[in-house]
Write a protein that holds these residues in place. Structure first.
Motif, PDB file in Angstrom:
ATOM      1  N   VAL A  10      25.512 -57.102 -30.759  1.00 20.37           N
ATOM      2  CA  VAL A  10      25.496 -58.124 -29.682  1.00 20.37           C
ATOM      3  C   VAL A  10      25.489 -57.607 -28.188  1.00 20.37           C
ATOM      4  N   VAL A  11      25.924 -56.697 -27.960  1.00 22.86           N
ATOM      5  CA  VAL A  11      25.993 -55.767 -27.019  1.00 22.86           C
ATOM      6  C   VAL A  11      24.837 -55.517 -26.292  1.00 22.86           C
ATOM      7  N   PHE A  12      23.592 -55.558 -27.190  1.00 17.88           N
ATOM      8  CA  PHE A  12      22.412 -55.216 -26.789  1.00 17.88           C
ATOM      9  C   PHE A  12      21.588 -56.497 -26.169  1.00 17.88           C
ATOM     10  N   ALA A  13      22.191 -57.773 -26.612  1.00 16.94           N
ATOM     11  CA  ALA A  13      21.735 -58.906 -25.775  1.00 16.94           C
ATOM     12  C   ALA A  13      22.036 -58.779 -24.312  1.00 16.94           C
ATOM     13  N   ASN A  14      22.757 -57.982 -23.830  1.00 17.08           N
ATOM     14  CA  ASN A  14      22.910 -57.733 -22.336  1.00 17.08           C
ATOM     15  C   ASN A  14      21.978 -56.790 -21.791  1.00 17.08           C
ATOM     16  N   GLY A  15      21.144 -57.136 -21.169  1.00 18.08           N
ATOM     17  CA  GLY A  15      19.915 -56.578 -20.267  1.00 18.08           C
ATOM     18  C   GLY A  15      20.534 -55.334 -19.601  1.00 18.08           C
ATOM     19  N   ASP A  16      21.380 -55.686 -18.842  1.00 20.74           N
ATOM     20  CA  ASP A  16      22.090 -54.182 -18.170  1.00 20.74           C
ATOM     21  C   ASP A  16      22.357 -53.079 -19.082  1.00 20.74           C
ATOM     22  N   PHE A  17      22.941 -53.526 -20.188  1.00 17.32           N
ATOM     23  CA  PHE A  17      23.580 -52.436 -21.193  1.00 17.32           C
ATOM     24  C   PHE A  17      22.423 -51.816 -21.661  1.00 17.32           C
ATOM     25  N   ARG A  18      21.155 -52.699 -22.023  1.00 16.97           N
ATOM     26  CA  ARG A  18      19.932 -52.030 -22.491  1.00 16.97           C
ATOM     27  C   ARG A  18      19.532 -51.006 -21.524  1.00 16.97           C
ATOM     28  N   LEU A  19      19.355 -51.511 -20.329  1.00 17.08           N
ATOM     29  CA  LEU A  19      18.808 -50.478 -19.250  1.00 17.08           C
ATOM     30  C   LEU A  19      19.754 -49.093 -19.167  1.00 17.08           C
ATOM     31  N   PHE A  20      20.847 -49.496 -19.268  1.00 13.05           N
ATOM     32  CA  PHE A  20      21.930 -48.257 -19.060  1.00 13.05           C
ATOM     33  C   PHE A  20      21.918 -47.244 -20.461  1.00 13.05           C
ATOM     34  N   LEU A 136      29.509 -53.768 -16.863  1.00  7.11           N
ATOM     35  CA  LEU A 136      28.481 -54.325 -17.317  1.00  7.11           C
ATOM     36  C   LEU A 136      28.600 -55.116 -18.378  1.00  7.11           C
ATOM     37  N   VAL A 137      29.570 -55.017 -18.944  1.00  6.17           N
ATOM     38  CA  VAL A 137      29.757 -55.788 -20.419  1.00  6.17           C
ATOM     39  C   VAL A 137      31.147 -56.470 -20.321  1.00  6.17           C
ATOM     40  N   PRO A 138      31.348 -57.962 -21.072  1.00  5.48           N
ATOM     41  CA  PRO A 138      32.537 -58.275 -21.072  1.00  5.48           C
ATOM     42  C   PRO A 138      33.653 -57.512 -21.611  1.00  5.48           C
ATOM     43  N   GLY A 139      35.106 -57.717 -21.766  1.00  7.18           N
ATOM     44  CA  GLY A 139      35.718 -57.054 -22.359  1.00  7.18           C
ATOM     45  C   GLY A 139      35.730 -57.077 -23.946  1.00  7.18           C
ATOM     46  N   PRO A 140      35.449 -58.021 -24.685  1.00  9.45           N
ATOM     47  CA  PRO A 140      35.619 -58.151 -26.156  1.00  9.45           C
ATOM     48  C   PRO A 140      34.281 -57.100 -26.756  1.00  9.45           C
ATOM     49  N   LEU A 141      33.524 -56.987 -25.678  1.00  4.65           N
ATOM     50  CA  LEU A 141      32.252 -56.144 -26.394  1.00  4.65           C
ATOM     51  C   LEU A 141      32.370 -54.471 -25.725  1.00  4.65           C
ATOM     52  N   PHE A 142      33.502 -54.442 -25.140  1.00  2.00           N
ATOM     53  CA  PHE A 142      33.659 -52.744 -24.242  1.00  2.00           C
ATOM     54  C   PHE A 142      33.744 -51.818 -25.546  1.00  2.00           C
ATOM     55  N   GLY A 143      34.594 -51.948 -26.447  1.00  2.00           N
ATOM     56  CA  GLY A 143      34.425 -51.237 -27.618  1.00  2.00           C
ATOM     57  C   GLY A 143      33.267 -50.800 -28.398  1.00  2.00           C
ATOM     58  N   SER A 144      32.382 -51.746 -28.394  1.00  2.00           N
ATOM     59  CA  SER A 144      31.145 -51.694 -29.040  1.00  2.00           C
ATOM     60  C   SER A 144      30.167 -50.778 -28.343  1.00  2.00           C
ATOM     61  N   ALA A 145      30.191 -51.261 -26.649  1.00  2.00           N
ATOM     62  CA  ALA A 145      29.504 -50.448 -25.723  1.00  2.00           C
ATOM     63  C   ALA A 145      29.944 -48.979 -25.737  1.00  2.00           C
ATOM     64  N   ILE A 146      31.341 -48.660 -25.872  1.00  5.45           N
ATOM     65  CA  ILE A 146      31.617 -47.247 -25.614  1.00  5.45           C
ATOM     66  C   ILE A 146      30.874 -46.592 -27.083  1.00  5.45           C
ATOM     67  N   ALA A 147      30.926 -47.303 -28.233  1.00  2.00           N
ATOM     68  CA  ALA A 147      30.569 -46.436 -29.308  1.00  2.00           C
ATOM     69  C   ALA A 147      29.198 -46.268 -29.395  1.00  2.00           C
ATOM     70  N   ARG A 194      20.912 -55.148 -12.824  1.00  2.00           N
ATOM     71  CA  ARG A 194      21.024 -56.209 -12.083  1.00  2.00           C
ATOM     72  C   ARG A 194      22.409 -56.387 -11.650  1.00  2.00           C
ATOM     73  N   HIS A 195      23.400 -55.887 -12.322  1.00  2.00           N
ATOM     74  CA  HIS A 195      24.972 -55.896 -11.791  1.00  2.00           C
ATOM     75  C   HIS A 195      24.961 -55.417 -10.255  1.00  2.00           C
ATOM     76  N   ARG A 196      25.513 -56.363  -9.523  1.00  3.77           N
ATOM     77  CA  ARG A 196      26.026 -55.799  -8.230  1.00  3.77           C
ATOM     78  C   ARG A 196      27.288 -56.008  -7.897  1.00  3.77           C
ATOM     79  N   PRO A 197      27.999 -55.039  -7.806  1.00  2.00           N
ATOM     80  CA  PRO A 197      29.533 -55.006  -7.411  1.00  2.00           C
ATOM     81  C   PRO A 197      29.716 -55.762  -5.980  1.00  2.00           C
ATOM     82  N   ALA A 198      30.818 -56.013  -5.758  1.00  9.93           N
ATOM     83  CA  ALA A 198      31.144 -56.657  -4.382  1.00  9.93           C
ATOM     84  C   ALA A 198      31.113 -55.407  -3.372  1.00  9.93           C
TER      85      ALA A 198
END
Length: 410
Positions: A10-20, A136-147, A194-198
């Protein structure tokens, strides 16, 4: 396909994570290819083992010397821009190596200078990107993003050396050109996130207090300190990689082909475990599982140390890679997810230096001990020491042992 398995992707549905992830894979491939090419290129020019050692030193010292500043930069300036600029600088250095290879010059110092540039840029890229990922990703997907992040890097670590060696047959300039292109594409990928922090409304002054804040934060957090120091000492004592040529030649009698198989096994184990963790993230007993993984790492190292069978030795190294990936997964989740966003860059910079230092010092320790007592006793003693460290850390850091979830907010 089960819902659990699907959730790993699911994490790959996040365009920013795909670019990362694209940037992560491309730079991993470029690092590994270029390391092979630089090593052969320098040896072709010098026929000197010392010259090869200086290449490693030129790459590592910038990370150590600039750690405090690079972490501060990652926390003060936009991490996406810092990472993109660092990859662009590495592309410039790679094309500089290409130009030098095309020139036909025989001096080696320009290569060292370009390696220093690569190492310096990497020192700024690593903390910026480590600190960027959790945003870049919501909390529930963070573990998957790390892996997945770790899996992409390990896959590049398997493919990169082989591809670098294959392309080197066409000349070092081909490898440098491909590596430079990979770095340039990685720079573009990070820039397109696309993520832009404050915006930072007030940048803190550069003082010893702000520069050392990452170290101070780690010391104040028993879970983070325990995880980082455990990984540091496990790699320091349990790394048998530096002695693999001796095992291939004198213990297993398998030659260069066998050495290649042995070297590939830890990365293969790491990739396999990362894919499993991406689909089935750790939900409970994170700290205890990290400690147990380090114990398994140490035990597998001991069995490898006494093995005289190539299949068994390969299996042991595969297990060490898989166990190490569990440790890395938990440690990175604590370091990147637990740390306040304003501190992530400085903490990531310290973490990078600690783990990098343990790899370098671990190889030195293994070689030094092997010279004193022999390769087999050195590996066995290192594995036993690793198990001892894990057991000791379980008592010294009860907060780490008792830690249940990867993220406190989970």
């Amino acid at each position: 396909m089960s819902d659990t398995t699907k959730s790993g992707y699911v994490v790959f549905a996040n365009g920013d994570f795909r670019l990362f992830g694209t940037a992560r894979f491309l730079t991993g491939l470029a690092y590994q290819m270029q390391a092979v090419a630089i090593g052969w290129f320098v040896y072709d020019l010098t026929r000197s083992a010392l010259a090869l050692g200086l290449v490693g030193l030129a790459g590592f010292l910038p990370a150590m010397l600039s750690a405090l500043v690079s972490g501060h930069v990652a926390d003060v300036y936009e991490r996406r821009i810092v990472g993109s600029a660092a990859f662009a600088l590495q592309a410039v250095a790679s094309f500089g190596l290409l130009a030098y290879a095309l020139s036909g010059a025989a001096m080696v110092w320009p290569i060292y200078a370009l390696v220093v540039i690569v190492g310096t840029a990497r020192a700024f890229a690593n903390p910026a990107l480590q600190a960027l990922l959790p945003t870049l990703v919501p909390g529930p997907l963070f573990g998957s993003a790390i892996a997945w992040n770790a899996s992409l890097w390990q896959t590049a670590s398997v493919m990169g050396p082989a591809l670098g060696g294959l392309l080197y047959a066409l000349g070092p300039k081909v490898v440098f050109a491909v590596a430079g292109t990979c770095f340039a594409l990685a720079s573009l990928s990070v820039a397109l996130i696309r993520h832009r922090p404050a915006p930072v409304t007030e940048r803190p002054k550069v003082t010893w207090g702000t520069l050392l804040a990452g170290i101070g934060y780690i010391r104040s957090q028993p879970v983070v300190l325990g995880a980082i120091s455990l990984d540091l000492f496990a790699v320091l004592f349990g790394g048998a990689t530096a002695l693999l040529p001796i095992y291939a030649a004198s213990v297993l009698h398998v030659g260069p082909l066998g050495l290649g198989l042995l070297r590939s096994m830890p990365a293969a184990g790491a990739v396999t475990m990362a894919l499993i963790l991406a689909s089935y993230p750790l939900r409970r007993h994170a700290g205890l599982r990290m400690l147990r993984a380090v114990i398994v790492f140490g035990l597998a190292t001991v069995v490898f140390g006494v093995s005289t069978s190539l299949p068994l030795s390969m299996a042991c190294l595969f297990v060490t890679g898989a166990a190490d990936m569990i440790s890395v997964y938990v440690r990175q989740s604590f370091v990147q997810g637990e740390t306040p966003d304003a501190m992530r860059g400085r903490v990531a910079a310290v973490n990078t230096v600690f783990i990098g230092a343990s790899n370098e010092l671990g190889e030195f320790e293994s070689g030094l001990l092997a010279a004193a007592v022999g390769a087999v006793p050195a590996v066995v003693l290192g594995g036993v020491a690793t198990v001892g460290v894990a057991l000791l850390w379980g008592r010294l850091f009860p907060a780490l042992r008792a830690r249940d979830r990867l993220l406190t907010q989970s």
